[in-house]
Design an enzyme around this catalytic site. Structure first.
Site, PDB file in Angstrom:
ATOM      1  N   ARG A  68     -45.779  54.419  18.590  1.00  0.00           N
ATOM      2  CA  ARG A  68     -46.503  54.120  19.827  1.00  0.00           C
ATOM      3  C   ARG A  68     -46.985  55.389  20.521  1.00  0.00           C
ATOM      4  O   ARG A  68     -48.079  55.427  21.085  1.00  0.00           O
ATOM      5  CB  ARG A  68     -45.584  53.311  20.752  1.00  0.00           C
ATOM      6  CG  ARG A  68     -46.287  52.721  21.963  1.00  0.00           C
ATOM      7  CD  ARG A  68     -45.429  51.672  22.631  1.00  0.00           C
ATOM      8  NE  ARG A  68     -46.088  51.175  23.832  1.00  0.00           N
ATOM      9  CZ  ARG A  68     -45.545  51.191  25.043  1.00  0.00           C
ATOM     10  NH1 ARG A  68     -44.326  51.670  25.213  1.00  0.00           N
ATOM     11  NH2 ARG A  68     -46.209  50.730  26.083  1.00  0.00           N
ATOM     12  N   HIS A  72     -50.801  56.153  21.695  1.00  0.00           N
ATOM     13  CA  HIS A  72     -51.124  56.471  23.089  1.00  0.00           C
ATOM     14  C   HIS A  72     -51.697  57.872  23.230  1.00  0.00           C
ATOM     15  O   HIS A  72     -52.465  58.133  24.158  1.00  0.00           O
ATOM     16  CB  HIS A  72     -49.876  56.311  23.953  1.00  0.00           C
ATOM     17  CG  HIS A  72     -49.571  54.885  24.302  1.00  0.00           C
ATOM     18  ND1 HIS A  72     -49.294  54.459  25.582  1.00  0.00           N
ATOM     19  CD2 HIS A  72     -49.516  53.765  23.524  1.00  0.00           C
ATOM     20  CE1 HIS A  72     -49.080  53.149  25.578  1.00  0.00           C
ATOM     21  NE2 HIS A  72     -49.201  52.708  24.336  1.00  0.00           N
ATOM     22  N   HIS A 201     -47.598  46.304  15.716  1.00  0.00           N
ATOM     23  CA  HIS A 201     -46.700  45.468  16.505  1.00  0.00           C
ATOM     24  C   HIS A 201     -45.710  44.702  15.645  1.00  0.00           C
ATOM     25  O   HIS A 201     -44.943  43.890  16.170  1.00  0.00           O
ATOM     26  CB  HIS A 201     -47.513  44.492  17.358  1.00  0.00           C
ATOM     27  CG  HIS A 201     -48.155  45.126  18.545  1.00  0.00           C
ATOM     28  ND1 HIS A 201     -49.041  44.453  19.375  1.00  0.00           N
ATOM     29  CD2 HIS A 201     -48.056  46.383  19.054  1.00  0.00           C
ATOM     30  CE1 HIS A 201     -49.453  45.270  20.339  1.00  0.00           C
ATOM     31  NE2 HIS A 201     -48.879  46.441  20.163  1.00  0.00           N
TER      32      HIS A 201
END
Length: 346
Positions: A68, A72, A201
């Site tokens: 993640r 980001h 995910h």
């Protein structure tokens, strides 16, 4: 749904790596290379992988956390390590912007630990942004996903994005598919990239606040009723601080079950489930749900593509000694590495 034990996770993934070579990758940005540190830090990838193998045995949740962070970072002003920077007296950091507040602190600690290990072995040669990219790849591979090659040669950015830029650059969990397609097209990622990268995910967790609008005051009609009832047990009211796995079938294993979830109306976010509801992306979701190898190949391709967004190379930026802070203006010496990994100081 109970999580898989760590021992079982590592047993499942120990023989399941799909190795993808350079021929399975998109074109490389000038200044990037698969052999960038061949001479200056030949043990780089082994250092990173060996350390993360130990980390994940203790805390498999850090795999999703490291993946993640890479997302980001790259989605906001490019893959320059800007999300790693702490704030300063002049204002809050990109890390402190609302979408980044749920990034796990332990993952930032892990990146700085890798920074120290690599620097001890090779000197200040490897950028923090390259370490983030390698950590994301190993997060995927060591939890059961494809073990693809990562082009290296990134430099670390000198600035971080503002709160407003961060908010506008990171798609939220309530976005619809058309909005996501438009957002990714602005950074040269296409519809297939969108569906493949969303497959990240398949590991990780979410806070109830990220999807509670699908439960309260009324249930989202695209959500399976049993799935909804179970979520309401975990999230009994709005603004609950509880968490739940993103993928209910295999929360700690990187596989294609995320897409199976979507086909069964068990996607957690609007941005997830709408990929199956939308006529443009539904066939891609179906393909990946049926064919895990097709998902792995496309995910690896899209990760290499995303990992080169607006990268700094050559003499741009810097190579940070501490991933959380800019180098001091009084720093004595730092290195530039060419595409063959030869170090030249100036």
């Amino acid at each position: 749904m109970a999580s898989l034990s760590l021992a079982l996770v590592f047993l499942l993934v120990s023989s399941s790596f799909l190795v993808l070579d350079a021929q399975s990758s998109p074109p490389l940005v000038k200044g990037m290379s698969f052999t960038f540190y061949r001479s200056s830090c030949p043990d780089l990838e082994k250092i990173v992988t060996d350390y993360l193998r130990t980390v994940f045995r203790k805390d498999i949740g850090q795999a999703a956390a490291l993946l993640r962070i890479h997302f980001h970072d790259c989605f906001v002003q490019g893959c320059d390590g800007s999300v790693l920077l702490d704030g300063s007296a002049s204002g809050p950091s990109e890390k402190a912007a609302p979408p980044n507040l749920t990034l796990r602190p332990e993952a930032f600690v892990t990146i700085n630990a890798l920074r120290e290990l690599v620097q001890k072995k090779c000197g200040r040669i490897v950028s923090c942004s390259d370490i983030v990219a390698l950590a994301a790849r190993d997060a995927v591979a060591l939890s059961g996903g494809p073990n693809y090659r990562v082009p290296l040669g990134r430099r670390d950015g000198l600035t971080f994005a503002t709160r407003d830029v961060t908010l506008s650059s990171l798609p939220g969990p309530n976005e619809t598919t058309p909005a996501l397609i438009a957002a990714l097209s602005r950074i040269n990622l296409n519809v297939i990239d969108l569906v493949a990268l969303s497959g990240g995910h398949t590991i990780g967790i979410s806070h109830c606040t990220s999807f509670e609008d699908r439960l309260y005051p009324t249930q989202d009609t695209t959500m399976d009723q049993t799935f909804s009832k179970n979520l309401k047990v975990t999230c009994p009211k709005k603004n609950s601080s509880n968490t739940t796995p993103l993928d209910i079938r295999s929360p700690n294993k990187f596989d294609n079950k995320y897409y199976v979830d979507l086909m069964n109306r068990q996607g957690l976010f609007t941005s997830d489930q709408d990929l199956y509801s939308n006529k443009t992306t539904r066939p891609i979701v179906t393909k990946f749900a049926i064919n895990e190898t097709a998902f792995f190949e496309q995910f690896a391709w899209s990760m290499v593509k995303m990992g080169q967004l607006s990268v700094l190379t050559g003499t741009q930026g810097e190579i940070r000694a501490n991933c959380s802070a800019r180098n001091s203006a009084r720093s004595a010496l730092w290195s530039v590495v060419d595409d063959e990994g030869e170090a030249a100081a100036f």
